[in-house]
Design an enzyme around this catalytic site. Sequence first.
Site, mmCIF file in Angstrom:
data_model
loop_
_atom_site.group_PDB
_atom_site.id
_atom_site.type_symbol
_atom_site.label_atom_id
_atom_site.label_comp_id
_atom_site.label_asym_id
_atom_site.label_seq_id
_atom_site.Cartn_x
_atom_site.Cartn_y
_atom_site.Cartn_z
ATOM 1 C CG LEU A 135 -101.064 -83.015 98.120
ATOM 2 C CD1 LEU A 135 -99.658 -83.015 97.530
ATOM 3 C CD2 LEU A 135 -101.631 -81.603 98.105
ATOM 4 C CG ASP A 136 -107.240 -83.267 94.239
ATOM 5 O OD1 ASP A 136 -107.841 -83.764 95.210
ATOM 6 O OD2 ASP A 136 -107.548 -82.176 93.721
ATOM 7 N NE ARG A 137 -103.973 -91.891 89.775
ATOM 8 C CZ ARG A 137 -104.435 -93.071 89.388
ATOM 9 N NH1 ARG A 137 -105.680 -93.412 89.673
ATOM 10 N NH2 ARG A 137 -103.671 -93.911 88.741
ATOM 11 C CG ASN A 232 -111.585 -81.653 93.738
ATOM 12 O OD1 ASN A 232 -112.457 -82.344 93.213
ATOM 13 N ND2 ASN A 232 -110.425 -82.179 94.098
ATOM 14 N NE ARG A 235 -108.796 -80.837 90.049
ATOM 15 C CZ ARG A 235 -108.957 -82.153 90.032
ATOM 16 N NH1 ARG A 235 -108.669 -82.880 91.101
ATOM 17 N NH2 ARG A 235 -109.419 -82.744 88.932
#
Length: 294
Positions: A135-137, A232, A235
């Site tokens: 997972l992205d930060r 991503n 996003r």
Amino acid sequence: MNKNEKSNGQNQEWIVKEPTELLKFLFEVMSSRSRKAVKETLSRGKVFVNGEGTTQFNDALEPGDRVEIRSAAKNVKLRGIRIFHEDDDVIVIEKDAGLLSIASEKEQQMTAYRQLSDYVQGINPRNRIFIVHRLDRETSGIMIFAKNKHVQQKLQDNWKDIVSERTYIALVEGKVTKGGRITSWLTENKELIMRSSKHPNDGKKAITHYKVLKFSHNLSLLEVNLETGRKNQIRVHMQDLGHPIVGDKKYGARGNPIKRVGLHAHVIAFKHPKTGESLRFESKIPAEFTRSFK
């Protein structure tokens, strides 16, 4: 000199004799170990001052303070992580926004991977944790880790067959009144930003489905399902939609009303890679995502 050491099994304890900073103190009392090893002990959350865990190298110490290094599993305090499920093969966790999944070249601080490694090795030093996905930060929510290489490989090689549901919640800018599907091809540039194209030869195909849960004149809450799992992807696709995720300046957001990126890994359902049992885990939608719609 700051000595006066006690030992209790694998744990060590010292009483501070004079004012100093934590890392300087650790270099002194752990002089038999390399400076790199001392820093790693601190960054992995094994150091406690007066019973409170810390990773801050410049914490001020005063005479009488008690500094401990804890390594037993019962003393591992997970920060920004909650374990939803654990067995011999997998660990399912909920990760807070702001916590890295795994260290990057530029980031060597505490991560979900590092904390879980310490946790399982506290039970048995031979235990290991293996990354299955990231997972992205900036993204909170549910993650799966494997506890052996075979299970990691099976999950990664058969992800589409094993994972039956992977749902995110996205708080986006603007008014979205109906759901839909986004298809594009993604590539990464030298600045590590993903770019979206409608041309099939321009990168890897990415498909995102979304439906509207709530909307106001300036914010919308979406349920997002991934047909593919590109870096991503959500996003970038929300930027393509013209409704970037709140707080996501990297992909076009103008504001940050909730003081974080508005993306949360809400549900994951999968067949256990060893037993075949169907498992489903749901993480609550963060309160700050829905506050604007009340």
